[in-house]
Write a protein that holds these residues in place. Structure first.
Motif, PDB file in Angstrom:
ATOM      1  N   ARG A  13      49.648  44.149  43.104  1.00  0.00           N
ATOM      2  CA  ARG A  13      50.796  45.006  43.437  1.00  0.00           C
ATOM      3  C   ARG A  13      50.936  46.137  42.418  1.00  0.00           C
ATOM      4  O   ARG A  13      51.188  47.285  42.785  1.00  0.00           O
ATOM      5  N   ALA A  14      50.769  45.810  41.131  1.00  0.00           N
ATOM      6  CA  ALA A  14      50.853  46.830  40.081  1.00  0.00           C
ATOM      7  C   ALA A  14      49.712  47.834  40.222  1.00  0.00           C
ATOM      8  O   ALA A  14      49.915  49.047  40.086  1.00  0.00           O
ATOM      9  N   GLN A  15      48.513  47.327  40.486  1.00  0.00           N
ATOM     10  CA  GLN A  15      47.359  48.210  40.676  1.00  0.00           C
ATOM     11  C   GLN A  15      47.564  49.133  41.862  1.00  0.00           C
ATOM     12  O   GLN A  15      47.233  50.312  41.815  1.00  0.00           O
ATOM     13  N   LEU A  16      48.104  48.592  42.935  1.00  0.00           N
ATOM     14  CA  LEU A  16      48.351  49.377  44.139  1.00  0.00           C
ATOM     15  C   LEU A  16      49.288  50.546  43.829  1.00  0.00           C
ATOM     16  O   LEU A  16      49.038  51.679  44.244  1.00  0.00           O
ATOM     17  N   LYS A  17      50.322  50.274  43.070  1.00  0.00           N
ATOM     18  CA  LYS A  17      51.270  51.329  42.692  1.00  0.00           C
ATOM     19  C   LYS A  17      50.567  52.388  41.842  1.00  0.00           C
ATOM     20  O   LYS A  17      50.707  53.588  42.092  1.00  0.00           O
ATOM     21  N   LYS A  18      49.784  51.952  40.850  1.00  0.00           N
ATOM     22  CA  LYS A  18      49.078  52.902  39.970  1.00  0.00           C
ATOM     23  C   LYS A  18      48.046  53.719  40.746  1.00  0.00           C
ATOM     24  O   LYS A  18      47.926  54.929  40.547  1.00  0.00           O
ATOM     25  N   SER A  59      43.183  46.034  47.637  1.00  0.00           N
ATOM     26  CA  SER A  59      44.410  45.410  47.138  1.00  0.00           C
ATOM     27  C   SER A  59      45.378  45.122  48.279  1.00  0.00           C
ATOM     28  O   SER A  59      46.009  44.066  48.316  1.00  0.00           O
ATOM     29  N   GLN A  60      45.501  46.049  49.228  1.00  0.00           N
ATOM     30  CA  GLN A  60      46.372  45.821  50.379  1.00  0.00           C
ATOM     31  C   GLN A  60      45.913  44.608  51.176  1.00  0.00           C
ATOM     32  O   GLN A  60      46.739  43.807  51.628  1.00  0.00           O
ATOM     33  N   HIS A  61      44.622  44.458  51.339  1.00  0.00           N
ATOM     34  CA  HIS A  61      44.069  43.323  52.086  1.00  0.00           C
ATOM     35  C   HIS A  61      44.384  42.005  51.379  1.00  0.00           C
ATOM     36  O   HIS A  61      44.794  41.035  52.022  1.00  0.00           O
ATOM     37  N   ILE A  62      44.222  41.973  50.082  1.00  0.00           N
ATOM     38  CA  ILE A  62      44.480  40.753  49.315  1.00  0.00           C
ATOM     39  C   ILE A  62      45.961  40.394  49.364  1.00  0.00           C
ATOM     40  O   ILE A  62      46.322  39.229  49.565  1.00  0.00           O
ATOM     41  N   ALA A  65      46.877  39.109  52.892  1.00  0.00           N
ATOM     42  CA  ALA A  65      46.403  37.734  53.104  1.00  0.00           C
ATOM     43  C   ALA A  65      47.323  36.742  52.397  1.00  0.00           C
ATOM     44  O   ALA A  65      47.679  35.692  52.955  1.00  0.00           O
ATOM     45  N   TYR A  66      47.739  37.068  51.190  1.00  0.00           N
ATOM     46  CA  TYR A  66      48.648  36.204  50.433  1.00  0.00           C
ATOM     47  C   TYR A  66      49.988  36.072  51.163  1.00  0.00           C
ATOM     48  O   TYR A  66      50.522  34.971  51.292  1.00  0.00           O
ATOM     49  N   GLU A  67      50.513  37.192  51.645  1.00  0.00           N
ATOM     50  CA  GLU A  67      51.801  37.164  52.334  1.00  0.00           C
ATOM     51  C   GLU A  67      51.732  36.398  53.647  1.00  0.00           C
ATOM     52  O   GLU A  67      52.688  35.725  54.031  1.00  0.00           O
ATOM     53  N   ARG A  68      50.606  36.486  54.342  1.00  0.00           N
ATOM     54  CA  ARG A  68      50.456  35.704  55.581  1.00  0.00           C
ATOM     55  C   ARG A  68      50.469  34.211  55.272  1.00  0.00           C
ATOM     56  O   ARG A  68      50.987  33.419  56.050  1.00  0.00           O
TER      57      ARG A  68
END
Length: 99
Positions: A13-18, A59-62, A65-68
């Motif tokens: 999530r942090a990487q996605l923001k950066k 990162s979005q895919h990971i 998958a975690y949220e699902r």
């Protein structure tokens, strides 16, 4: 941003923001300053943008998958509850907090 018990997901999530901020700044600078079509930097910039977009998708895919896997049913209507009951027969952990 939700708090994650999984540190790998928090990192993504942090990487996605950066990565999104970096991509936005590169694209803004690219269109604000402008680049000539034959510039050698154009190829490097396009390669950098492609790499950033790939990392963002990963990162979005990971995260998705975690949220699902961890998402609980949000609706409490009869249909949603019935579906959960059917899933509970197949998966005993449906709707439980034991994850």
């Amino acid at each position: 941003m939700p708090v994650d018990s999984d540190s790998a997901i928090a990192w993504h999530r942090a990487q996605l923001k950066k990565l999104r901020e970096t991509l936005r700044s590169i694209e803004t600078a690219r269109f604000t300053v402008g680049e000539s079509a034959q510039s050698s930097r154009t190829g490097k910039t396009q390669k950098t943008i492609a790499e950033l977009e790939q990392k963002i998708r990963q990162s979005q895919h990971i995260i998705a998958a975690y949220e699902r896997q961890t998402r609980r049913p949000l609706a409490t209507d009869q249909r949603s509850l019935a579906k959960c009951e059917l899933e509970r027969l197949e998966r005993p952990d449906c709707g439980s907090n034991s994850r």
